[in-house]
Design a protein around this motif. Structure first.
Motif, PDB file in Angstrom:
ATOM      1  N   ILE A   7      22.893  26.404  -6.885  1.00 22.69           N
ATOM      2  CA  ILE A   7      22.360  25.089  -7.496  1.00 22.69           C
ATOM      3  C   ILE A   7      21.934  25.596  -9.000  1.00 22.69           C
ATOM      4  N   CYS A   8      22.774  24.750  -9.753  1.00 21.26           N
ATOM      5  CA  CYS A   8      22.305  24.931 -11.025  1.00 21.26           C
ATOM      6  C   CYS A   8      20.905  24.600 -11.632  1.00 21.26           C
ATOM      7  N   GLY A   9      20.288  25.157 -12.337  1.00 21.46           N
ATOM      8  CA  GLY A   9      18.710  25.014 -12.830  1.00 21.46           C
ATOM      9  C   GLY A   9      18.890  23.837 -13.837  1.00 21.46           C
ATOM     10  N   ILE A  10      20.028  23.572 -14.400  1.00 16.51           N
ATOM     11  CA  ILE A  10      19.947  22.832 -15.402  1.00 16.51           C
ATOM     12  C   ILE A  10      20.282  21.232 -15.153  1.00 16.51           C
ATOM     13  N   CYS A  11      21.650  21.268 -14.380  1.00 16.50           N
ATOM     14  CA  CYS A  11      21.952  19.902 -13.871  1.00 16.50           C
ATOM     15  C   CYS A  11      21.696  19.813 -12.589  1.00 16.50           C
ATOM     16  N   ASN A  12      21.109  20.727 -11.606  1.00 15.42           N
ATOM     17  CA  ASN A  12      20.555  20.545 -10.289  1.00 15.42           C
ATOM     18  C   ASN A  12      22.034  20.084  -9.265  1.00 15.42           C
ATOM     19  N   ILE A  26      22.734  29.187 -13.823  1.00 13.91           N
ATOM     20  CA  ILE A  26      23.149  28.129 -14.845  1.00 13.91           C
ATOM     21  C   ILE A  26      24.812  28.114 -14.676  1.00 13.91           C
ATOM     22  N   CYS A  27      25.258  26.893 -14.431  1.00 15.37           N
ATOM     23  CA  CYS A  27      26.643  26.541 -14.378  1.00 15.37           C
ATOM     24  C   CYS A  27      27.431  26.978 -15.433  1.00 15.37           C
ATOM     25  N   GLN A  28      28.857  27.274 -15.252  1.00 16.40           N
ATOM     26  CA  GLN A  28      29.644  27.413 -16.486  1.00 16.40           C
ATOM     27  C   GLN A  28      29.548  26.073 -17.302  1.00 16.40           C
ATOM     28  N   GLU A  29      29.562  25.112 -16.796  1.00 20.41           N
ATOM     29  CA  GLU A  29      29.645  23.761 -17.679  1.00 20.41           C
ATOM     30  C   GLU A  29      28.419  23.487 -18.561  1.00 20.41           C
ATOM     31  N   CYS A  30      27.181  24.001 -17.856  1.00 22.95           N
ATOM     32  CA  CYS A  30      25.881  23.921 -18.817  1.00 22.95           C
ATOM     33  C   CYS A  30      25.878  24.989 -19.613  1.00 22.95           C
ATOM     34  N   GLU A  31      26.420  25.921 -19.305  1.00 24.49           N
ATOM     35  CA  GLU A  31      26.533  27.327 -20.251  1.00 24.49           C
ATOM     36  C   GLU A  31      27.155  26.981 -21.347  1.00 24.49           C
TER      37      GLU A  31
HETATM   38 ZN   LIG Z   1      24.818  22.875 -14.516  1.00 22.34          ZN
END
Ligand SMILES: [Zn+2]
Length: 61
Positions: A7-12, A26-31
Motif C-alpha cells: 500500500i502506497c504511503g502517499i496515495c494509499n 511509495i509507488c512508482q507513480e507517486c515517486e
Molecule cells: Zn502512490
C-alpha cells in the motif's frame, strides 16, 4: 505465486511497482510525481510532510 503488493504511503492505493523509503512504501507513480513536483506546486508541501513523517530529520528532495 503472489506478487509483491504494497500500500502506497502517499496515495494509499495498492501497487505492484514502487520503492521503500525507510518504512514508507511509495509507488512508482507517486515517486515520479514527487520528483516532478516543484516547490512552487501546492502538492509539494503535501509530499514533503508525508516524507517528514517517516524521517524526522530534514529530508531534501
Ligand atoms: Zn502512490
Amino acid at each position: 505465486m503472489g506478487k509483491n503488493i504494497h500500500i502506497c504511503g502517499i496515495c494509499n492505493q495498492t501497487k505492484e511497482d514502487g520503492i521503500f523509503l525507510y518504512q514508507l512504501y511509495i509507488c512508482q507513480e507517486c515517486e515520479e510525481k514527487i520528483i516532478s513536483t516543484s516547490p512552487k506546486d501546492e502538492n509539494y508541501q503535501f509530499y514533503v510532510e508525508k516524507l517528514r513523517a517517516i524521517n524526522q530529520s530534514s529530508y531534501t528532495i
